[in-house]
Write a protein that holds these residues in place. Structure first.
Motif, PDB file in Angstrom:
ATOM      1  N   ILE A  50      -8.015  -4.878  -5.034  1.00 60.76           N
ATOM      2  CA  ILE A  50      -7.306  -6.076  -4.528  1.00 60.76           C
ATOM      3  C   ILE A  50      -6.011  -6.596  -5.460  1.00 60.76           C
ATOM      4  CG2 ILE A  50      -7.565  -8.697  -4.483  1.00 60.76           C
ATOM      5  CD1 ILE A  50      -9.066  -7.667  -2.175  1.00 60.76           C
ATOM      6  N   LYS A  70      -4.428   0.975   2.209  1.00 68.15           N
ATOM      7  CA  LYS A  70      -5.520   0.096   2.183  1.00 68.15           C
ATOM      8  C   LYS A  70      -6.516   0.386   2.956  1.00 68.15           C
ATOM      9  CE  LYS A  70      -4.412  -3.660  -0.432  1.00 68.15           C
ATOM     10  NZ  LYS A  70      -3.700  -2.993  -1.289  1.00 68.15           N
ATOM     11  N   LYS A  71      -6.133   1.169   4.397  1.00 70.11           N
ATOM     12  CA  LYS A  71      -7.095   1.481   5.276  1.00 70.11           C
ATOM     13  C   LYS A  71      -7.988   2.698   4.563  1.00 70.11           C
ATOM     14  CE  LYS A  71      -6.912   1.665  10.149  1.00 70.11           C
ATOM     15  NZ  LYS A  71      -5.935   1.258  11.403  1.00 70.11           N
ATOM     16  N   ALA A  74     -10.467   1.421   2.360  1.00 67.45           N
ATOM     17  CA  ALA A  74     -11.424   0.813   3.122  1.00 67.45           C
ATOM     18  C   ALA A  74     -12.340   1.485   3.808  1.00 67.45           C
ATOM     19  CB  ALA A  74     -10.758  -0.207   4.339  1.00 67.45           C
ATOM     20  N   THR A  84     -19.186 -16.185   2.414  1.00 67.16           N
ATOM     21  CA  THR A  84     -18.210 -15.898   3.431  1.00 67.16           C
ATOM     22  C   THR A  84     -18.234 -16.991   4.237  1.00 67.16           C
ATOM     23  OG1 THR A  84     -18.672 -13.361   3.343  1.00 67.16           O
ATOM     24  CG2 THR A  84     -17.507 -14.427   5.370  1.00 67.16           C
ATOM     25  N   MET A  98     -16.586  -5.886  13.027  1.00 65.57           N
ATOM     26  CA  MET A  98     -15.278  -6.038  12.230  1.00 65.57           C
ATOM     27  C   MET A  98     -15.330  -4.872  11.138  1.00 65.57           C
ATOM     28  SD  MET A  98     -14.276  -9.840  12.030  1.00 65.57           S
ATOM     29  CE  MET A  98     -14.271 -10.705  13.603  1.00 65.57           C
ATOM     30  N   PRO A 102     -11.451  -0.161   9.590  1.00 66.59           N
ATOM     31  CA  PRO A 102     -10.758   0.984   9.016  1.00 66.59           C
ATOM     32  C   PRO A 102     -10.885   2.228   9.763  1.00 66.59           C
ATOM     33  CG  PRO A 102     -12.502   0.273   7.637  1.00 66.59           C
ATOM     34  CD  PRO A 102     -12.447  -0.679   9.090  1.00 66.59           C
ATOM     35  N   GLN A 154     -19.188  -0.292   7.769  1.00 61.36           N
ATOM     36  CA  GLN A 154     -17.925   0.332   7.188  1.00 61.36           C
ATOM     37  C   GLN A 154     -18.251   1.564   6.661  1.00 61.36           C
ATOM     38  OE1 GLN A 154     -16.419  -2.855   4.713  1.00 61.36           O
ATOM     39  NE2 GLN A 154     -14.606  -1.462   4.246  1.00 61.36           N
TER      40      GLN A 154
ATOM     41  N   VAL B 224      -9.988 -10.021  11.854  1.00 65.43           N
ATOM     42  CA  VAL B 224     -10.466  -9.667  10.532  1.00 65.43           C
ATOM     43  C   VAL B 224     -10.093 -10.672   9.559  1.00 65.43           C
ATOM     44  CG1 VAL B 224     -10.646  -7.856   8.770  1.00 65.43           C
ATOM     45  CG2 VAL B 224     -10.486  -7.185  11.265  1.00 65.43           C
ATOM     46  N   LEU B 227     -12.633 -13.596   7.991  1.00 60.26           N
ATOM     47  CA  LEU B 227     -13.763 -13.392   7.005  1.00 60.26           C
ATOM     48  C   LEU B 227     -13.112 -13.794   5.793  1.00 60.26           C
ATOM     49  CD1 LEU B 227     -14.511  -9.708   8.321  1.00 60.26           C
ATOM     50  CD2 LEU B 227     -15.916 -11.939   8.786  1.00 60.26           C
ATOM     51  N   GLU B 230      -9.453 -11.793   1.278  1.00 61.12           N
ATOM     52  CA  GLU B 230      -9.784 -10.665   0.293  1.00 61.12           C
ATOM     53  C   GLU B 230     -10.757  -9.616   1.227  1.00 61.12           C
ATOM     54  OE1 GLU B 230     -11.146 -11.173  -3.514  1.00 61.12           O
ATOM     55  OE2 GLU B 230      -9.280 -11.992  -4.144  1.00 61.12           O
ATOM     56  N   SER B 231     -11.826 -10.287   2.003  1.00 58.27           N
ATOM     57  CA  SER B 231     -12.630  -9.482   2.977  1.00 58.27           C
ATOM     58  C   SER B 231     -11.795  -8.733   3.736  1.00 58.27           C
ATOM     59  CB  SER B 231     -13.425 -10.289   3.653  1.00 58.27           C
ATOM     60  OG  SER B 231     -14.205 -10.850   2.650  1.00 58.27           O
ATOM     61  N   THR B 233      -8.657  -7.660   3.370  1.00 57.58           N
ATOM     62  CA  THR B 233      -8.095  -6.437   2.351  1.00 57.58           C
ATOM     63  C   THR B 233      -8.955  -5.394   2.458  1.00 57.58           C
ATOM     64  OG1 THR B 233      -6.919  -8.295   1.412  1.00 57.58           O
ATOM     65  CG2 THR B 233      -6.764  -5.941   0.286  1.00 57.58           C
ATOM     66  N   HIS B 234     -10.596  -5.672   2.079  1.00 54.59           N
ATOM     67  CA  HIS B 234     -11.156  -4.667   1.879  1.00 54.59           C
ATOM     68  C   HIS B 234     -11.641  -4.027   3.225  1.00 54.59           C
ATOM     69  CE1 HIS B 234     -12.523  -7.179  -1.708  1.00 54.59           C
ATOM     70  NE2 HIS B 234     -12.221  -5.866  -2.076  1.00 54.59           N
ATOM     71  N   LEU B 235     -11.318  -4.547   4.447  1.00 59.54           N
ATOM     72  CA  LEU B 235     -11.179  -3.915   5.636  1.00 59.54           C
ATOM     73  C   LEU B 235     -10.078  -3.103   5.953  1.00 59.54           C
ATOM     74  CD1 LEU B 235     -13.654  -6.450   7.662  1.00 59.54           C
ATOM     75  CD2 LEU B 235     -14.111  -4.015   6.859  1.00 59.54           C
ATOM     76  N   GLY B 236      -9.045  -3.017   4.995  1.00 57.79           N
ATOM     77  CA  GLY B 236      -7.982  -2.086   5.288  1.00 57.79           C
ATOM     78  C   GLY B 236      -6.773  -2.848   5.601  1.00 57.79           C
ATOM     79  N   VAL B 237      -6.772  -4.340   5.917  1.00 60.34           N
ATOM     80  CA  VAL B 237      -5.629  -4.815   6.234  1.00 60.34           C
ATOM     81  C   VAL B 237      -4.662  -5.166   5.322  1.00 60.34           C
ATOM     82  CG1 VAL B 237      -4.947  -7.157   7.509  1.00 60.34           C
ATOM     83  CG2 VAL B 237      -7.059  -6.133   8.235  1.00 60.34           C
ATOM     84  N   GLU B 238      -3.298  -4.990   5.569  1.00 60.88           N
ATOM     85  CA  GLU B 238      -2.228  -5.212   4.291  1.00 60.88           C
ATOM     86  C   GLU B 238      -1.943  -6.921   4.535  1.00 60.88           C
ATOM     87  OE1 GLU B 238      -0.763  -3.114   2.416  1.00 60.88           O
ATOM     88  OE2 GLU B 238      -1.534  -1.216   3.226  1.00 60.88           O
TER      89      GLU B 238
END
Lengths: 422, 334
Positions: A50, A70-71, A74, A84, A98, A102, A154, B224, B227, B230-231, B233-238
């Protein structure tokens, strides 16, 4: 495998982390602990991609993470945040699904393999029965389990958890961490757990990084890192570290009963006790900063245990044995070094009558003696009246009798600090 | 699930077609569906040689082709555009109270329109100026909110409100000092399709026609993002990139809608809500359904606006609110 090489981190131009290096490999369960503001969460955000480090590098399987898509990251790292909040009423299953993002192309729908993975992680976290519920309608604990299910869906090699149980009841806390520990053992999942709960660390982690003011204070195996000395210098709290008889892992216990973590050294007080009669008073005196000594008690009795835990010097006698002359003299030496003596409410028998004699000797030498006398002496006198007679002498010779520990304490405070207002 | 979604979209398309024909025939002069068909087929290439029939009366042709058709197309475009932009904004801000105007685009555009009305009134200058200032506003808001290469949505929201209020104040000032053109400006700020023409349709089509599918392209990311950033981003979203693109797309749509029809409230806020209540919160379905419902809704509202007390026209914003608000309350309380 994740390798962190001498990273520095900034948040809004303030240096938060300095010179952090460590690595984790398959099957590791690493804890990151430290006081608030020591940079735990910042470290986790950095190693999960991050926050880019301002100096140094994070390598994910020998690849520089800052250069990775990023993908792709992930697919290797999943993160469970502290909490959350989801505004819109997605179903539980939609949220868990969700976690497959990735692996899916833009307009691709979840396939058989994805749905299998989603179901599997929901069964593992016991959230399958919630699948058609709205995430806006379930409890906080259930939602956290759903988020964990998403992270498992994931299907990554690394799982990061940021205070995952700080909002949960103890039953959820145990369930979450037992599950993670199981996956760590069975699938060699690499787990990094950030927490302020040292007992969780001690129970579940193999390795521990202790952060202090943005630097690694120490790192290594949990048993080596989690010591009273390290806790004292990182948290400024006196703590007890012991092996727990039930879990077999070590646990820590902060030794602070009044909320004050540091008190100045005060006068020396000797406590004549035994059999657990003096434990509460000993703790209270110790907590108020008095230098406490105690005696004579049998080794392994309750007062002896308390004294050992608190590092209070104590004259001990062999179990089930009467007080010897040697112990009596030792006790008297300690008494003479003290400013005041408190006699706890002990039952007297032939074996410990010497304790009473020591108190009388002290009184004769002009020392202040406070005697707790809630239960009348004749009810706890097993010496055919000898103890009762000594008590009468003590009363005549000027010992102060009080009705309980509380009164004894305030009296001691008054005697030793005549100026202070209590 | 998937099948029922497709069915639902098919059903909406059918309603859309019906709406289109019915609203074409509605008005102070009612034209029969048969005549409308004749007029339109007559104008279409190839088909006009194929079907030979008596042409419809000339005056009908004028009403349908030059007045009603562009007007209905424009209402459809603007309705679809505002509803889609609203859905994107609500997703982007994770806030069901967000609307296409939330980052100050409407106030910025109103200011531009007011300026043009005051300085160089004209058919093109007003919408152009409105469009331009709308976009300037969003870039201003974006720049203000940006810190450390990140744009926190909370700051974006607040900056939008602040900049919007500022432009509203200047617009009020302009209205105050230029008393004679106030009426024109007020009508524009209430919004409506009274001045709709083919030029408007042609001007708005590329932006809205491109904007809606482009927003749909990011619907998985929008899901996504619910969520948390940051979450996501952790799932790969820019996340920063997606945020910027969505902001630009919805602002383009909104600014072009405002430029051709003024500020029409309610559609962008309510339609995404109604859509989510019907089909759930998944943006992969919310975006297309919102745009369909938005288009249909605004065509009906505009048809009512021009027929309720014909030949006098009501600003369409009055209709959208009068019908939308009770319906929305009903859905909330259901």
């Amino acid at each position: 495998m994740l390798k962190v090489e001498r990273i520095n981190c900034c948040l809004e131009n303030t240096l938060i982390l300095r010179d952090i290096s460590f690595q984790v490999t398959k099957g590791d369960f690493l804890g990151i602990a430290g006081p608030n503001g020591s940079g735990k969460t910042t470290l986790l955000r950095t190693i999960s991609g991050i926050l880019p480090p301002v100096k140094g590098k994070v390598y994910l399987e020998r690849e520089d993470m800052s250069q990775m898509d990023k993908k792709r990251i992930a697919r290797k790292i999943a993160m469970v945040p502290q909490n959350t909040f989801i505004t819109f009423p997605f179903t539980v299953r939609e949220v868990v699904a969700m976690g497959r993002t990735p692996y899916l192309h833009r307009f691709e729908r979840e396939g058989k393999k994805d749905l299998k993975k989603v179901k599997e992680s929901m069964l593992l976290t016991r959230t399958w029965h919630l699948r058609d519920k709205r995430v806006t309608e379930i409890s906080g604990g259930e939602l956290q389990m759903v988020v964990i299910a998403q992270a498992l869906a994931q299907d990554t090699e690394l799982l990061f958890l940021d205070e995952p149980t700080s909002h949960l009841d103890i039953n959820y806390e145990l369930e979450v961490l037992s599950l993670i520990a199981r996956l760590n053992k069975e699938r060699l999942l690499i787990v990094i757990l950030v927490t302020h709960n040292l007992n969780l660390v001690a129970r579940y982690c193999q390795k521990l990084i202790l952060l202090k003011e943005g630097k690694i204070y120490t790192q290594g195996e949990v048993e080596d890192v989690l010591t009273s000395e390290n806790i004292k210098s990182v948290y400024h709290v006196k703590a007890l570290v012991k092996k727990h008889p039930l879990t077999g892992s070590i646990y820590t216990f902060p030794l602070c009963f009044n909320g004050k973590t540091e008190t100045k050294k005060r006068e020396k007080i000797h406590l004549v006790c035994g059999g657990g009669s003096g434990s509460a008073l000993m703790r209270e005196l110790w907590d108020r900063g008095y230098e406490v000594s105690a005696g004579v008690t049998n080794v392994f009795d309750a007062d002896f245990e308390t004294a050992t835990l608190l590092n209070v010097p104590l004259v001990g006698e062999a179990p089930f044995s009467p007080i010897t002359d040697e112990s009596y003299r030792k006790n008297l030496r300690m008494i003479r070094e003290s400013k005041a003596i408190i006699l706890a409410e002990i039952p007297f028998g032939e074996g410990n009558l010497l304790n009473l004699k020591a108190v009388r000797q002290a009184l004769k030498e002009g020392m202040r003696v406070v005697i707790i006398n809630k239960t009348p002496i004749h009810e706890r006198d097993y010496t055919k009246g000898r103890a009762t007679r000594i008590f009468e002498d003590l009363k005549r010779e000027g010992a102060i009798f009080v009705k309980d520990e509380k009164e004894a304490l305030s009296l001691i405070e008054k005697i030793l600090n005549p100026d202070s207002v209590i | 699930m998937l099948k029922s979604r497709r069915k639902f979209i098919g059903f909406l398309l059918l309603i859309g077609v019906i709406t289109f024909w019915v609203s074409l025939s509605m008005g102070s002069v009612s034209v029969s569906v048969k005549d409308i068909l004749k007029i339109i087929i007559h104008r279409l290439p190839f088909l006009n040689n194929w079907i030979k029939s008596e042409p419809a009366p000339q005056k009908y042709e004028l009403i349908i082709l030059n007045l009603r058709l562009p007007r209905i197309l424009l209402a459809m475009l603007v309705g679809s555009g505002l509803a889609t932009a609203g859905a994107a904004m609500q997703g982007l801000f994770k806030n069901p109270l967000a609307s296409p105007y939330v980052v100050g685009v409407s106030s910025g555009s109103s200011f531009g329109a007011a300026l043009a009305i005051l300085l160089l009134p004209g058919i093109f200058s007003v919408p152009l100026s409105a469009f331009f200032t709308g976009l300037v506003t969003i870039f201003l808001v974006y720049r203000i909110s940006k810190s450390d290469s990140r744009v926190p949505v909370e700051t974006l929201l607040l900056a939008g409100i602040a900049v919007g209020l500022f432009f509203s104040a200047i617009t009020s000032l302009i209205m105050y000092i230029s008393a004679q053109s106030v009426h024109h400006l007020v009508f524009w700020m209430m919004g409506g399709f009274g001045n709709a023409n083919w030029d408007n349709v042609i001007a708005a089509t590329p932006f809205i026609g491109f904007g809606i599918p482009a927003i749909y392209y990011f619907s998985r990311e929008l899901n996504v993002m619910q969520l948390g950033e940051e979450s996501a981003t952790h799932l790969g979203v820019e996340i920063e990139k997606v945020k910027k693109i969505l902001l630009i797309l919805s602002s383009l749509i909104t600014a072009s809608a405002v430029a051709v029809s003024g500020v029409i409230g309610f559609v962008g806020l309510i339609i995404p809500h109604i859509t989510r209540i019907i089909v759930g919160p998944d943006h992969r379905i919310v975006i297309p359904v919102s745009s369909l419902i938005g288009g249909i809704f605004l065509i009906w509202c505009d048809s009512l606006a021009r027929t309720v007390i014909a030949p006098v026209e009501l600003p369409v914003g009055i209709i959208t609110s009068c019908f939308g608000a009770p319906f929305f309350i009903y859905l909330l309380k259901r």
